[in-house]
Design a protein around this motif. Sequence first.
Motif, short mmCIF file in Angstrom:
data_model
loop_
_atom_site.label_atom_id
_atom_site.label_comp_id
_atom_site.label_asym_id
_atom_site.label_seq_id
_atom_site.Cartn_x
_atom_site.Cartn_y
_atom_site.Cartn_z
N UNK A 28 0.86 -1.19 0.00
CA UNK A 28 0.00 0.00 0.00
C UNK A 28 0.89 1.23 0.00
N UNK A 29 0.81 2.03 -1.06
CA UNK A 29 1.68 3.19 -1.20
C UNK A 29 1.30 4.30 -0.23
N UNK A 135 -6.27 6.86 -2.48
CA UNK A 135 -5.63 8.17 -2.47
C UNK A 135 -4.15 7.99 -2.82
N UNK A 136 -3.70 8.72 -3.83
CA UNK A 136 -2.28 8.69 -4.19
C UNK A 136 -1.52 9.84 -3.54
N UNK A 137 -2.04 11.06 -3.69
CA UNK A 137 -1.33 12.23 -3.18
C UNK A 137 -2.31 13.30 -2.72
N UNK A 138 -1.81 14.17 -1.84
CA UNK A 138 -2.48 15.41 -1.47
C UNK A 138 -1.60 16.55 -1.97
N UNK A 215 -6.33 11.48 6.67
CA UNK A 215 -7.37 11.87 5.72
C UNK A 215 -8.01 10.61 5.16
N UNK A 216 -9.33 10.58 5.16
CA UNK A 216 -10.09 9.44 4.64
C UNK A 216 -11.08 9.91 3.58
N UNK A 236 -5.31 7.70 3.87
CA UNK A 236 -3.91 7.98 3.56
C UNK A 236 -3.06 7.70 4.79
N UNK A 237 -1.98 6.94 4.61
CA UNK A 237 -1.18 6.50 5.75
C UNK A 237 -0.40 7.63 6.42
#
Length: 244
Positions: A28-29, A135-138, A215-216, A236-237
């Motif tokens: 999980x990225x 989610x990949x990025x914020x 963030x979810x 997001x981890x």
Amino acid sequence: MTNLWHPLHIEYFENHLTDKPSYKARVRLRATLTNEDIARRMMEQRIGYPYEVILQILNLSDKEKIEALANGYAVTDGAYHASPSVTGRFDIPKLTFDAREHTVGAVVKPSPELRKTMKICKVKVAGRAAVGPIIHTLKDVAAKIVRGSITPGQILWIHGQRLKIAGDDPAVGIHFVPVDAPKERISTDEGLVAVNTPKKLLLQVPDLPAGKYFVEVTTQYTNGGTLVKKPRTYRLLDQLSIDG
């Protein structure tokens, strides 16, 4: 040596290629890093070079490596070994290249140092792999990947897959979860979400108390626009902080 303070989170999913019930796994990225992020991380090590100089060197390095591969060179750096490649079938007697049947690309393999580092990674099984939003990025409005802290009222882009907020379940929405109170959810008001698409969400950070947050995204949306009965959630981890 890379600082390995975060474990690799792996998720499992059903393996349909075997007769017996079994699972496969994937990592999980946390996010996707760009040259801008790498330059900032190098700045944190106080190496003595300005951010703009580091970023320029990284971008120039990428350009030179790409051009070298396209001209028939193999490239080896500290992380990877890359070499140009060609795929497709060549039949006798017509041994000619045809772009309709053949593809030119590159083969990338990890360097010895990368293989050595990956072997000492800590691994944590995070559960079943997500089949819903990812989610990949914020990113903030300046298109910089958010690291560490956010500010109430700040405009954020969320990039990923199957993100579109859809469905009438009360859990659906964009949520900020306090790290020290994981059962709580501070939801983003629908009016603060300006862009709502499968790959991008644009929102204004709600008025959050000081602290650390996850963030979810929770939605009933799936590919093709079909809604599922039970909402699906992706967290997001990386933790984000609101300064007091």
